[in-house]
Design a protein around this motif. Structure first.
Motif, PDB file in Angstrom:
ATOM      1  N   MET A  31       0.832  -1.092   0.026  1.00 36.48           N
ATOM      2  CA  MET A  31      -0.155   0.037  -0.102  1.00 36.48           C
ATOM      3  C   MET A  31       0.761   1.454   0.022  1.00 36.48           C
ATOM      4  N   SER A  32       0.478   2.288  -0.760  1.00 39.82           N
ATOM      5  CA  SER A  32       1.209   3.508  -0.857  1.00 39.82           C
ATOM      6  C   SER A  32       0.893   4.456   0.027  1.00 39.82           C
ATOM      7  N   SER A  33       1.701   5.503   0.624  1.00 31.71           N
ATOM      8  CA  SER A  33       0.988   6.717   1.464  1.00 31.71           C
ATOM      9  C   SER A  33       0.625   7.820   0.487  1.00 31.71           C
ATOM     10  N   GLU A  34       0.948   7.725  -0.869  1.00 33.53           N
ATOM     11  CA  GLU A  34       0.577   8.842  -1.808  1.00 33.53           C
ATOM     12  C   GLU A  34      -0.567   8.374  -2.147  1.00 33.53           C
ATOM     13  N   LYS A  35      -1.643   9.083  -2.068  1.00 35.66           N
ATOM     14  CA  LYS A  35      -2.845   8.864  -2.778  1.00 35.66           C
ATOM     15  C   LYS A  35      -3.082   9.427  -4.176  1.00 35.66           C
ATOM     16  N   LEU A  36      -3.560   8.331  -4.901  1.00 35.36           N
ATOM     17  CA  LEU A  36      -3.678   8.694  -6.629  1.00 35.36           C
ATOM     18  C   LEU A  36      -5.102   9.036  -6.847  1.00 35.36           C
ATOM     19  N   CYS A  37      -5.236  10.084  -7.647  1.00 34.02           N
ATOM     20  CA  CYS A  37      -6.313  10.570  -8.057  1.00 34.02           C
ATOM     21  C   CYS A  37      -6.565  10.290  -9.751  1.00 34.02           C
ATOM     22  N   TRP A  38      -7.299   9.346 -10.316  1.00 33.95           N
ATOM     23  CA  TRP A  38      -7.410   9.205 -11.621  1.00 33.95           C
ATOM     24  C   TRP A  38      -9.117   9.762 -11.973  1.00 33.95           C
ATOM     25  N   LEU A  39      -8.780  10.618 -13.054  1.00 41.69           N
ATOM     26  CA  LEU A  39      -9.984  11.076 -13.467  1.00 41.69           C
ATOM     27  C   LEU A  39     -10.529  10.411 -14.633  1.00 41.69           C
ATOM     28  N   ASP A  40     -11.805  10.108 -14.841  1.00 46.15           N
ATOM     29  CA  ASP A  40     -12.325   9.330 -15.697  1.00 46.15           C
ATOM     30  C   ASP A  40     -13.279  10.073 -16.661  1.00 46.15           C
ATOM     31  N   GLN A  65      -8.251   3.129   7.752  1.00 46.16           N
ATOM     32  CA  GLN A  65      -7.173   4.240   7.781  1.00 46.16           C
ATOM     33  C   GLN A  65      -6.058   4.304   6.718  1.00 46.16           C
ATOM     34  N   LEU A  66      -5.864   3.229   6.031  1.00 48.57           N
ATOM     35  CA  LEU A  66      -4.878   3.050   5.102  1.00 48.57           C
ATOM     36  C   LEU A  66      -5.750   3.467   3.897  1.00 48.57           C
ATOM     37  N   GLY A  67      -6.827   3.165   3.631  1.00 46.83           N
ATOM     38  CA  GLY A  67      -7.373   3.484   2.523  1.00 46.83           C
ATOM     39  C   GLY A  67      -7.027   2.895   1.288  1.00 46.83           C
ATOM     40  N   SER A  68      -7.650   2.999   0.198  1.00 40.21           N
ATOM     41  CA  SER A  68      -7.230   2.524  -1.181  1.00 40.21           C
ATOM     42  C   SER A  68      -6.084   3.379  -1.651  1.00 40.21           C
ATOM     43  N   ASP A  69      -5.074   3.045  -2.423  1.00 43.05           N
ATOM     44  CA  ASP A  69      -4.150   3.746  -2.968  1.00 43.05           C
ATOM     45  C   ASP A  69      -4.458   4.992  -3.977  1.00 43.05           C
ATOM     46  N   GLY A  70      -5.619   4.506  -4.397  1.00 43.86           N
ATOM     47  CA  GLY A  70      -6.008   5.642  -5.310  1.00 43.86           C
ATOM     48  C   GLY A  70      -7.776   5.471  -5.752  1.00 43.86           C
ATOM     49  N   VAL A  71      -8.122   6.557  -6.320  1.00 41.57           N
ATOM     50  CA  VAL A  71      -9.470   6.556  -6.674  1.00 41.57           C
ATOM     51  C   VAL A  71      -9.630   6.828  -8.010  1.00 41.57           C
ATOM     52  N   LEU A  72     -10.555   6.062  -8.690  1.00 40.44           N
ATOM     53  CA  LEU A  72     -10.833   6.596 -10.259  1.00 40.44           C
ATOM     54  C   LEU A  72     -12.457   7.173 -10.078  1.00 40.44           C
ATOM     55  N   MET A  73     -12.494   8.259 -10.326  1.00 40.17           N
ATOM     56  CA  MET A  73     -13.692   9.070 -10.437  1.00 40.17           C
ATOM     57  C   MET A  73     -14.207   9.727 -11.580  1.00 40.17           C
ATOM     58  N   PRO A  74     -15.404   9.617 -12.080  1.00 39.61           N
ATOM     59  CA  PRO A  74     -15.835  10.132 -13.113  1.00 39.61           C
ATOM     60  C   PRO A  74     -15.668  11.883 -13.207  1.00 39.61           C
ATOM     61  N   GLY A  75     -15.008  12.586 -14.324  1.00 35.05           N
ATOM     62  CA  GLY A  75     -15.093  13.838 -14.235  1.00 35.05           C
ATOM     63  C   GLY A  75     -16.361  14.428 -15.351  1.00 35.05           C
ATOM     64  N   ARG A  76     -17.314  14.779 -14.824  1.00 34.83           N
ATOM     65  CA  ARG A  76     -18.573  15.094 -15.715  1.00 34.83           C
ATOM     66  C   ARG A  76     -18.682  16.672 -15.716  1.00 34.83           C
ATOM     67  N   SER A  77     -17.709  17.322 -14.818  1.00 39.26           N
ATOM     68  CA  SER A  77     -17.848  18.752 -15.110  1.00 39.26           C
ATOM     69  C   SER A  77     -16.699  19.434 -14.415  1.00 39.26           C
ATOM     70  N   VAL A  78     -16.611  20.645 -15.034  1.00 40.45           N
ATOM     71  CA  VAL A  78     -15.458  21.335 -14.243  1.00 40.45           C
ATOM     72  C   VAL A  78     -15.767  21.748 -12.859  1.00 40.45           C
ATOM     73  N   GLY A  79     -14.613  21.133 -11.983  1.00 44.27           N
ATOM     74  CA  GLY A  79     -14.799  21.408 -10.639  1.00 44.27           C
ATOM     75  C   GLY A  79     -14.648  20.071  -9.973  1.00 44.27           C
ATOM     76  N   ASP A  80     -14.801  18.983 -10.795  1.00 38.09           N
ATOM     77  CA  ASP A  80     -14.703  17.796 -10.335  1.00 38.09           C
ATOM     78  C   ASP A  80     -13.271  17.356  -9.767  1.00 38.09           C
ATOM     79  N   ALA A  81     -12.383  17.672 -10.611  1.00 39.79           N
ATOM     80  CA  ALA A  81     -10.793  17.530 -10.451  1.00 39.79           C
ATOM     81  C   ALA A  81     -10.312  18.364  -9.295  1.00 39.79           C
TER      82      ALA A  81
END
Length: 369
Positions: A1-10, A159-175
């Motif tokens: 598991m990584s301490s750096e949380k990744l953000c993937w925008l779909d 408390q560890l959490g997933s290494d990252g999240v993949l979330m839909p980008g449907r509008s400006v502001g989501d990122a």
């Protein structure tokens, strides 16, 4: 598991707003852009991971410039794809709907470089099981989220959490919202030293204790002030007292008219906080995070008024319960009993620059005294 949380925008369902959404994502330093068509990844800078995630059962003729390709199906198909494209990293998409697919997710998390997990049921217990089972694995678990509220829960699982999240980008502001969720905080505030100029006992009034749903640190509290442009850092009850147990979730915050910083850059009166409200916790380094309020206790108590001044001459006032055990924070993490403050003592505070209208910052004339 990584301490750096990744953000993937779909961006697969971004539609006509795709270009604006991608530009915002790049500005916010989103870690990965996810597309179904290799053409949508062309032209992206090397600062972002280009993730190709084709529809289930469809094998693209080319991966284009993708650096990561996520495929569903068995390991043999991914092995053949990896052999044909040695410069691409491959990962596995697993949809979890039952015990069998949960076992597949655990296997993927243990052996794959990238595991993208989609949980169909609202419970997060299956994700907790995967995180625990793959805690020592070298790969990264990327969990799909519908929105930032779900992303926050995913980042906090076990408390560890997933290494990252993949979330839909449907509008400006989501990122921007996703990136803020990943950091677990709301950034930093500039704290300044304030010099106490006067202390006065002002009689009876109502004060509010703010009980949060999170443990607060010994150098952490909330900012409170009589005026929106000047606040003092009130410490939580994490430090021992002679006649009562510590309550590391509580801040004896001040008189009910006082402002505190909340979420979304707003101020709120202590009197309007309720169970479920959000306030900003701040430590002596200025680091902030949003915490939920579990309860607010308003009771009649004797009050003390503390006046202080900043180096630039700005005046600050705080009215607290007139009792020795109510404390504020000073330079060097000093814990100061409010009733022992004297002119010349120094406390930590914050000086917001904007005036306020219904709690929101606004550029208009406003004089507070």
């Amino acid at each position: 598991m990584s301490s750096e949380k990744l953000c993937w925008l779909d961006i697969r369902s971004a539609g006509k707003a795709r270009q604006a959404i991608v530009e915002e994502a790049l500005h916010q330093r989103i870690d990965g852009i996810v597309a179904a068509d290799p053409a949508d990844l062309e032209g992206l800078p090397p600062t972002v991971t280009k993730v190709l995630m084709p529809p289930a059962g469809k094998q693209p003729a080319s991966y284009g410039s993708a650096g990561v390709v996520i495929l569903a199906g068995d390991a043999s198909a991914r092995a053949r794809a990896a052999e044909a494209a040695p410069d691409v990293e491959f990962g596995r998409l697993v949809e979890i709907t039952d015990a069998e697919s949960l076992d597949a997710a655990i296997e993927a998390a243990r052996i794959e470089r990238w595991s993208v997990l989609e949980f169909r049921d609202p419970t997060k217990i299956p994700l907790e099981i995967v995180i625990a089972a793959a805690a020592d694995a070298d790969g990264a678990i990327i969990t799909m989220a519908k929105n930032t509220e779900e992303a926050a829960v995913i980042f906090g699982c076990l408390q560890l959490g997933s290494d990252g999240v993949l979330m839909p980008g449907r509008s400006v502001g989501d990122a921007t919202a996703l990136k803020a969720t990943a950091t677990g905080g709301t950034g930093e505030l500039l704290l300044v030293e304030l010099e106490v100029t006067a202390v006065a006992h002002i009689g009876m009034g109502e004060r509010a204790c703010v009980d949060t749903c999170s443990y607060l640190g010994k150098d952490e509290g909330i900012l409170v002030g009589s005026h929106s442009k000047g606040m003092i850092l009130c410490v939580s009850e994490t430090h021992p007292l002679p006649y009562m147990p510590t309550r590391p979730f509580r801040v004896n915050a001040g008189a009910i008219h006082s402002y505190t910083l909340a979420d979304e850059g707003r101020t709120r009166y202590l009197s309007e906080l309720r169970a479920g409200s959000k306030v900003m916790a701040v430590d002596t380094k200025g680091r902030t995070r949003t915490v939920a309020v579990g309860r607010v206790k308003i009771e009649t108590r004797p009050l003390i008024s503390i006046d202080a001044v900043a180096a630039g001459g700005q005046e600050v006032n705080l009215i607290l319960q007139d009792d020795w055990h109510v404390r504020v924070l000073g330079p060097g993490d000093a814990v100061l009993n409010s009733t022992e403050l004297r002119p010349g003592d120094r406390v930590l505070g914050h000086l917001p620059t904007a005036d306020r209208h219904v709690g929101y910052p606004i550029d208009e004339f406003c004089h507070e005294q």
